[in-house]
Design a protein around this motif. Structure first.
Motif, PDB file in Angstrom:
ATOM      1  N   PRO A 128       0.798  -1.235   0.000  1.00 23.76           N
ATOM      2  CA  PRO A 128       0.000   0.000   0.000  1.00 23.76           C
ATOM      3  C   PRO A 128       0.825   1.277   0.000  1.00 23.76           C
ATOM      4  CG  PRO A 128      -0.917  -1.581   1.543  1.00 23.76           C
ATOM      5  CD  PRO A 128       0.385  -2.164   1.073  1.00 23.76           C
ATOM      6  N   GLY A 129       2.025   1.236   0.588  1.00 23.28           N
ATOM      7  CA  GLY A 129       2.848   2.428   0.659  1.00 23.28           C
ATOM      8  C   GLY A 129       3.286   2.970  -0.684  1.00 23.28           C
ATOM      9  N   SER A 130       3.212   2.135  -1.724  1.00 23.78           N
ATOM     10  CA  SER A 130       3.629   2.581  -3.055  1.00 23.78           C
ATOM     11  C   SER A 130       2.477   3.194  -3.849  1.00 23.78           C
ATOM     12  CB  SER A 130       4.222   1.408  -3.844  1.00 23.78           C
ATOM     13  OG  SER A 130       3.221   0.436  -4.117  1.00 23.78           O
ATOM     14  N   LEU A 131       1.276   3.238  -3.254  1.00 27.38           N
ATOM     15  CA  LEU A 131       0.096   3.724  -3.961  1.00 27.38           C
ATOM     16  C   LEU A 131      -0.310   5.110  -3.476  1.00 27.38           C
ATOM     17  CD1 LEU A 131      -2.122   0.501  -3.804  1.00 27.38           C
ATOM     18  CD2 LEU A 131      -0.467   1.139  -5.570  1.00 27.38           C
ATOM     19  N   SER A 132      -1.013   5.828  -4.340  1.00 28.92           N
ATOM     20  CA  SER A 132      -1.588   7.109  -3.945  1.00 28.92           C
ATOM     21  C   SER A 132      -2.833   6.863  -3.095  1.00 28.92           C
ATOM     22  CB  SER A 132      -1.972   7.912  -5.191  1.00 28.92           C
ATOM     23  OG  SER A 132      -3.053   7.281  -5.866  1.00 28.92           O
ATOM     24  N   GLY A 133      -3.353   7.936  -2.484  1.00 31.34           N
ATOM     25  CA  GLY A 133      -4.559   7.808  -1.675  1.00 31.34           C
ATOM     26  C   GLY A 133      -5.739   7.288  -2.475  1.00 31.34           C
ATOM     27  N   GLY A 134      -5.921   7.786  -3.687  1.00 33.76           N
ATOM     28  CA  GLY A 134      -7.020   7.321  -4.522  1.00 33.76           C
ATOM     29  C   GLY A 134      -6.877   5.858  -4.898  1.00 33.76           C
ATOM     30  N   GLN A 135      -5.632   5.434  -5.184  1.00 28.55           N
ATOM     31  CA  GLN A 135      -5.392   4.031  -5.519  1.00 28.55           C
ATOM     32  C   GLN A 135      -5.644   3.134  -4.316  1.00 28.55           C
ATOM     33  OE1 GLN A 135      -1.386   4.565  -6.901  1.00 28.55           O
ATOM     34  NE2 GLN A 135      -1.989   4.640  -9.068  1.00 28.55           N
ATOM     35  N   ARG A 136      -5.242   3.590  -3.134  1.00 28.50           N
ATOM     36  CA  ARG A 136      -5.498   2.794  -1.931  1.00 28.50           C
ATOM     37  C   ARG A 136      -6.995   2.641  -1.683  1.00 28.50           C
ATOM     38  NH1 ARG A 136      -1.041   4.336   2.733  1.00 28.50           N
ATOM     39  NH2 ARG A 136       0.675   4.809   1.339  1.00 28.50           N
ATOM     40  N   GLN A 137      -7.746   3.697  -1.923  1.00 30.71           N
ATOM     41  CA  GLN A 137      -9.178   3.585  -1.705  1.00 30.71           C
ATOM     42  C   GLN A 137      -9.800   2.624  -2.705  1.00 30.71           C
ATOM     43  OE1 GLN A 137     -10.973   3.593   0.763  1.00 30.71           O
ATOM     44  NE2 GLN A 137     -11.315   5.766   1.208  1.00 30.71           N
ATOM     45  N   ARG A 138      -9.261   2.560  -3.907  1.00 31.57           N
ATOM     46  CA  ARG A 138      -9.727   1.573  -4.887  1.00 31.57           C
ATOM     47  C   ARG A 138      -9.441   0.154  -4.401  1.00 31.57           C
ATOM     48  NH1 ARG A 138     -10.588   3.658 -10.294  1.00 31.57           N
ATOM     49  NH2 ARG A 138     -10.323   5.919 -10.292  1.00 31.57           N
ATOM     50  N   VAL A 139      -8.260  -0.026  -3.800  1.00 33.60           N
ATOM     51  CA  VAL A 139      -7.922  -1.338  -3.251  1.00 33.60           C
ATOM     52  C   VAL A 139      -8.863  -1.680  -2.102  1.00 33.60           C
ATOM     53  CG1 VAL A 139      -6.151  -2.695  -2.051  1.00 33.60           C
ATOM     54  CG2 VAL A 139      -5.503  -1.203  -3.954  1.00 33.60           C
ATOM     55  N   ALA A 140      -9.172  -0.693  -1.259  1.00 34.01           N
ATOM     56  CA  ALA A 140     -10.110  -0.925  -0.159  1.00 34.01           C
ATOM     57  C   ALA A 140     -11.483  -1.334  -0.695  1.00 34.01           C
ATOM     58  CB  ALA A 140     -10.219   0.324   0.708  1.00 34.01           C
ATOM     59  N   LEU A 141     -11.908  -0.723  -1.789  1.00 34.31           N
ATOM     60  CA  LEU A 141     -13.168  -1.116  -2.420  1.00 34.31           C
ATOM     61  C   LEU A 141     -13.086  -2.543  -2.953  1.00 34.31           C
ATOM     62  CD1 LEU A 141     -14.019   2.186  -4.321  1.00 34.31           C
ATOM     63  CD2 LEU A 141     -15.490   1.081  -2.628  1.00 34.31           C
ATOM     64  N   ALA A 142     -11.962  -2.873  -3.595  1.00 36.60           N
ATOM     65  CA  ALA A 142     -11.782  -4.230  -4.115  1.00 36.60           C
ATOM     66  C   ALA A 142     -11.810  -5.247  -2.982  1.00 36.60           C
ATOM     67  CB  ALA A 142     -10.469  -4.326  -4.885  1.00 36.60           C
ATOM     68  N   ARG A 143     -11.168  -4.908  -1.867  1.00 34.76           N
ATOM     69  CA  ARG A 143     -11.164  -5.815  -0.714  1.00 34.76           C
ATOM     70  C   ARG A 143     -12.581  -6.019  -0.174  1.00 34.76           C
ATOM     71  NH1 ARG A 143      -8.200  -7.980   3.527  1.00 34.76           N
ATOM     72  NH2 ARG A 143      -9.200  -7.765   5.561  1.00 34.76           N
ATOM     73  N   ALA A 144     -13.356  -4.946  -0.096  1.00 35.41           N
ATOM     74  CA  ALA A 144     -14.740  -5.075   0.365  1.00 35.41           C
ATOM     75  C   ALA A 144     -15.553  -5.945  -0.594  1.00 35.41           C
ATOM     76  CB  ALA A 144     -15.372  -3.696   0.501  1.00 35.41           C
ATOM     77  N   LEU A 145     -15.345  -5.764  -1.885  1.00 32.81           N
ATOM     78  CA  LEU A 145     -16.079  -6.550  -2.880  1.00 32.81           C
ATOM     79  C   LEU A 145     -15.651  -8.009  -2.879  1.00 32.81           C
ATOM     80  CD1 LEU A 145     -16.100  -4.018  -5.850  1.00 32.81           C
ATOM     81  CD2 LEU A 145     -18.008  -4.609  -4.344  1.00 32.81           C
TER      82      LEU A 145
END
Length: 246
Positions: A128-145
């Motif tokens: 996660p440290g290599s991603l921007s805030g927007g990219q991290r939130q996309r990952v959080a959405l993917a994790r929820a899905l």
């Protein structure tokens, strides 16, 4: 799948945060929940997923108490703290996939979910440290899905993001909701954001729902004084900040 709050109250010690809140998130639509900080919005969200104990009342998912079945996932406000920095983004997503599947099946599902949130599956090995805030939130959405929810709760998911990336994340939310047929409770203090994504809107003040109805009716012709004051406090109104794509 619908979610219904029936006379839900939450108390922390001597302080009552929610007061017999009744609200329904309709099947296959986005309910926007709006109110000032401290109004009880996030407490209601946490009560829905069992992170906060309900003092009285109950939360139902398709008529069944929410605690007795899966199908509800939550995405939190801060994309920087919602992901384990020690795990790759692929590992974080795979961890949330239910059931026993092979390593190759999990890798395939992770790739599918990353594509769904418009991220390159080749990034699955990054942290996660290599991603921007927007990219991290996309990952959080993917994790929820990954949990295969039928109800998704999004708690202030754009408030920690730069304005330049908020629109992209909101477009993604609307796209996912349409494609997957999710029911969604979308929480924000930002009226423009709620208007952009929501089909219906509920307004919360001091732990009470003071007004709810179709988004256009509530935000263009509010009947409650509190809603009117919220709208009056927005420079230029809510209509010129974001424009919906069709």
């Amino acid at each position: 799948m619908s979610m219904r709050f029936e006379q839900v109250s939450v108390r922390f010690g001597r302080t009552q945060v929610l007061h017999e809140v009744s609200l329904e998130v309709p099947d296959g639509s986005i309910m926007g929940l709006v109110g000032e900080s401290g109004s009880g919005k996030s407490t209601l969200a946490r009560a829905a997923v069992g992170l906060v104990p309900v003092s009285t009342g109950r939360v139902l998912v398709d008529g069944v108490p929410a605690g007795r079945r899966s199908g509800v996932q939550m995405v939190f406000q801060d994309p920087y703290s919602s992901l384990d920095p020690r795990m790759s983004i692929g590992e974080s997503i795979a961890e949330a996939i239910p059931g026993r599947t092979s390593k190759s099946e999990r890798a395939g599902e992770v790739a599918r979910l990353l594509r769904l949130v418009h991220l390159d599956p080749g990034r699955a090995g990054q942290r996660p440290g290599s991603l921007s805030g927007g990219q991290r939130q996309r990952v959080a959405l993917a994790r929820a899905l990954a949990g295969r929810p039928q109800v998704l709760i999004a708690d202030e998911i754009t408030s920690a993001l730069d304005v330049s990336v908020q629109g992209a994340v909101l477009n993604l939310v609307r796209e996912m909701q349409r494609e997957l047929g999710l029911s969604m409770l979308f929480i924000s203090h930002n009226l423009a954001v709620v208007r952009y994504v929501a089909d219906t809107v509920a307004v919360m003040s001091h732990g009470h729902i003071v007004e709810h109805g179709p988004a256009a009716d509530v935000l263009e012709n509010p009947s409650h004084r509190y809603t009117q004051e919220l709208l009056a406090a927005v420079p230029g109104g809510t209509s010129n900040t974001l424009t919906k794509e069709t």
